[in-house]
Design a protein around this motif. Structure first.
Motif, short mmCIF file in Angstrom:
data_model
loop_
_atom_site.label_atom_id
_atom_site.label_comp_id
_atom_site.label_asym_id
_atom_site.label_seq_id
_atom_site.Cartn_x
_atom_site.Cartn_y
_atom_site.Cartn_z
N PRO A 94 0.81 -1.23 0.00
CA PRO A 94 0.00 0.00 0.00
C PRO A 94 0.84 1.28 0.00
O PRO A 94 0.43 2.29 -0.56
N CYS A 95 2.02 1.22 0.63
CA CYS A 95 2.92 2.39 0.61
C CYS A 95 3.39 2.66 -0.81
O CYS A 95 3.44 3.82 -1.26
N ASN A 96 3.73 1.61 -1.53
CA ASN A 96 4.15 1.78 -2.91
C ASN A 96 3.00 2.26 -3.79
O ASN A 96 3.20 3.01 -4.74
N GLN A 97 1.79 1.84 -3.44
CA GLN A 97 0.61 2.33 -4.16
C GLN A 97 0.45 3.83 -3.97
O GLN A 97 0.18 4.57 -4.92
N VAL A 98 0.64 4.29 -2.74
CA VAL A 98 0.54 5.73 -2.45
C VAL A 98 1.61 6.49 -3.23
O VAL A 98 1.36 7.56 -3.79
N LYS A 99 2.83 5.94 -3.27
CA LYS A 99 3.90 6.60 -4.01
C LYS A 99 3.59 6.67 -5.51
O LYS A 99 3.90 7.66 -6.17
N ALA A 100 2.99 5.60 -6.03
CA ALA A 100 2.74 5.51 -7.46
C ALA A 100 1.53 6.32 -7.91
O ALA A 100 1.45 6.71 -9.08
N THR A 101 0.58 6.55 -7.01
CA THR A 101 -0.68 7.18 -7.44
C THR A 101 -0.95 8.53 -6.81
O THR A 101 -1.79 9.28 -7.30
N ILE A 102 -0.26 8.86 -5.71
CA ILE A 102 -0.54 10.12 -5.02
C ILE A 102 0.71 11.00 -4.92
O ILE A 102 0.73 12.13 -5.40
N PHE A 103 1.77 10.48 -4.31
CA PHE A 103 2.95 11.31 -4.07
C PHE A 103 3.63 11.77 -5.36
O PHE A 103 4.39 12.74 -5.35
N GLU A 119 -3.75 16.55 16.18
CA GLU A 119 -4.11 15.90 14.92
C GLU A 119 -5.30 16.60 14.26
O GLU A 119 -6.35 16.77 14.88
N ILE A 120 -5.12 16.96 13.00
CA ILE A 120 -6.23 17.50 12.21
C ILE A 120 -7.05 16.34 11.66
O ILE A 120 -8.27 16.29 11.80
N THR A 121 -6.37 15.39 11.03
CA THR A 121 -7.04 14.18 10.55
C THR A 121 -6.03 13.14 10.14
O THR A 121 -4.84 13.44 9.95
N ARG A 122 -6.50 11.90 10.02
CA ARG A 122 -5.70 10.82 9.45
C ARG A 122 -6.25 10.56 8.06
O ARG A 122 -7.45 10.37 7.89
N LEU A 123 -5.36 10.56 7.08
CA LEU A 123 -5.78 10.49 5.69
C LEU A 123 -5.90 9.05 5.20
O LEU A 123 -5.12 8.18 5.60
N PRO A 124 -6.87 8.79 4.34
CA PRO A 124 -7.10 7.42 3.86
C PRO A 124 -6.01 6.97 2.90
O PRO A 124 -5.50 7.75 2.10
N GLY A 125 -5.65 5.70 2.95
CA GLY A 125 -4.62 5.19 2.06
C GLY A 125 -5.16 4.31 0.95
O GLY A 125 -4.42 3.88 0.08
N GLU A 126 -6.47 4.03 0.94
CA GLU A 126 -7.03 3.09 -0.02
C GLU A 126 -7.89 3.76 -1.09
O GLU A 126 -8.59 3.09 -1.83
N VAL A 127 -7.88 5.09 -1.15
CA VAL A 127 -8.71 5.78 -2.14
C VAL A 127 -7.84 6.26 -3.30
O VAL A 127 -6.62 6.20 -3.24
N ASP A 128 -8.49 6.74 -4.36
CA ASP A 128 -7.72 7.21 -5.51
C ASP A 128 -7.19 8.62 -5.27
O ASP A 128 -7.55 9.29 -4.29
#
Length: 525
Positions: A72-81, A129-138
């Motif tokens: 999932p970390c690699n997914q975040v890097k590939a699609t968000i970061f 904390e303001i919020t925790r962000l979702p890791g499974e969305v687009d």
């Protein structure tokens, strides 16, 4: 050209030797495990520095807790970061990356109550904390949630308190922040784990009718939480079923909530219906139809589309009699989609996720040899081959080849990198020995001695995930030795742990944690 030759050579070797007997190629990481997409001024591991900078510039802090091997970390890097929109928005906050293997990461993890990778938190400069962000969305939904968080008037805790009192004064954005909060990584920060499902149900009840899609998402998250809870949780199943039916019947709603539709099909169906009933058949058919559409939807990631296919296989097997073959059409669909994804995916971060998702899809469909072939072909190119080796171990275990499974567990441990990762992989290997070769005391003792020998030189070894895996180790040893037949081995492992504890200063807060690990092991022996 050289890469093509290397791939051809590897393919030839694999075709000549059974997959389970093939030695893992030496890892040739494409990049260091901690490498992140360029363009963002990450504060690598410097949490105090990040907060000092945030206070000086009056900006929030964006904390990303992850690991190089984590899909999932690699997914975040590939699609968000790597998105220009995220890179531009990163100028509005101070981004800090905590790699789970860095010296102080586990200690900071305990401070922030972050356990699972990835966890992403938006914080005020004072640490609220303001919020925790979702890791499974687009990426689009993520950016919307991030924008809301950056402009939030109140921290998420106050927003939740107001919502649970009826929430009449909350704005659409505040309701949206609650619906897209990462409840999976909350770690009881806002709500005790056993209260998450009922809390989400209450929020869904209170969500104004004019925010219908937000209320539906809260309802879906409530039933997903209840369906996967460790202990039984009761929510209003009739209301939950009505929400599920509505989402599955509407392609747009299913797309908006694809993360839930793709990841929880059998869990939610099992929770809301009884086996072998018309109600279950109807619900499963509707869910399968939604998954078919999502597996064809190019607006979601390749790995999520593969997960939709895996979900279809799981649905087909859910109430089937043992030994019932999957439909040929479904097996063919799995093969063709995995092959297409493999051919099309070239981004290093995304390939790691897609190969794992593809191998899982093939294995779930019973195509273990094909799953092995996909994983083996990727080993020499992966930045985290030791993660793929665990998948190979799981396949060998399913196949009933205990010796091969243990060899892959051992290779995965030997090839793993990073202090926290090596501890985790070492405990996985030891657990594998207990499960697959419970009479091989010598192998277990050797593995435990290696793991604990490394532990003595690890800074902050007794925090967060490290402690969780060490607790797992002593618990498994206690269960293994419940009849006293492995007393000598357990005593030796305990002495190794004791030696590590003894090297810690008397006033080190880690020392009582370390010594506490010995109690369950001795008490269970």
């Amino acid at each position: 050209m050289m890469n093509m030759i290397r791939i051809a050579l590897l393919a030839a070797l694999l075709s000549a030797v059974p997959a389970y007997a093939t030695d893992a190629p030496a890892a040739a990481p494409a990049a260091a495990a901690h490498t992140l997409p360029p363009g963002i001024a990450w504060q690598q591991g410097d949490v105090p520095g990040a907060f000092a900078k945030a206070r000086a510039e009056n900006k929030p802090v964006f904390l990303y807790w992850g690991a190089g091997w984590c899909p999932p970390c690699n997914q975040v890097k590939a699609t968000i970061f790597n998105q220009q929109s995220f890179i531009e928005r990163s100028k509005l906050f101070v981004p800090v990356y905590l790699d789970g293997d860095s010296d102080d990461a586990q200690k900071w993890g305990e401070h922030f109550k972050v356990v699972g990778y990835p966890t992403m938190i938006l914080l005020r400069p004072d640490g609220t904390e303001i919020t925790r962000l979702p890791g499974e969305v687009d990426a689009e939904r993520y950016m919307q949630v991030l924008a809301i968080g950056l402009h939030a008037t109140h921290p998420i805790k106050q927003t939740l308190e107001a919502a649970l009192k009826g929430g009449k004064q909350l704005s659409a954005d505040e309701w949206r922040l609650l619906a897209d909060y990462s409840w999976d990584t909350d770690e009881s920060k806002l709500v005790p784990a056993d209260k998450v499902a009922t809390t989400l149900q209450t929020l869904a009840d209170y969500a104004p009718a004019k925010y219908a899609s937000t209320g539906l998402r809260l309802r879906l998250k409530a039933v997903a939480s209840a369906a996967t809870a460790k202990s039984p949780v009761t929510i209003d199943k009739a209301t939950a079923l009505a929400a599920v039916d509505k989402v599955l019947a509407d392609a747009k709603l299913a797309r908006d909530d694809f993360d839930i539709v793709v990841n929880y099909p059998t869990d939610i169906i099992a929770y809301l219906s009884a086996a072998h009933t018309p109600e279950r058949s109807k619900l499963a058919a509707a869910w399968n139809a939604a998954l078919v559409k999502l597996s064809d939807d190019s607006t979601i990631s390749t790995s999520d589309r593969l997960a939709a296919v895996t979900g279809r296989v799981a649905l087909a097997e859910m109430d089937a009699d043992k030994g019932t073959a999957l439909p040929d059409s479904l097996v063919g669909d799995v093969r063709s989609r995995v092959a297409a994804a493999d051919r099309a995916t070239t981004n290093g971060y995304e390939r790691h996720v897609v190969v794992v998702a593809g191998a899982d899809a093939l294995a779930t469909a019973g195509l273990l040899d094909e799953s092995d072939k996909l994983l083996l072909a990727e080993l020499s190119h992966s930045h985290s081959p030791y993660y793929l080796m665990l998948e190979l171990a799981a396949n060998a275990k399913k196949r009933g080849d205990k010796a091969a499974a243990l060899d892959w567990y051992e290779k995965a441990y030997n090839g793993s990198e990073g202090t926290a990762t090596r501890l985790q992989w070492g405990v996985n290997y030891i657990s594998g020995v207990i499960d697959l070769a419970p009479t091989d005391d010598a192998r277990l003792d050797k593995a435990a001695t290696s793991v604990l020998g490394e532990l003595g030189s690890v800074k902050n070894a007794f925090y967060e995930r490290n402690t969780r895996y060490l607790t797992k180790l002593v618990t498994r040893l206690g269960e293994w030795n419940k009849d006293g037949t492995h007393e000598a081995t357990v005593k030796h492992v305990n002495s190794e742990i004791g030696a590590v504890c003894g090297k810690l200063p008397a006033d080190d807060p880690q020392r009582p944690v370390c010594e506490g690990l010995l109690k369950p092991a001795k008490g269970s022996a």
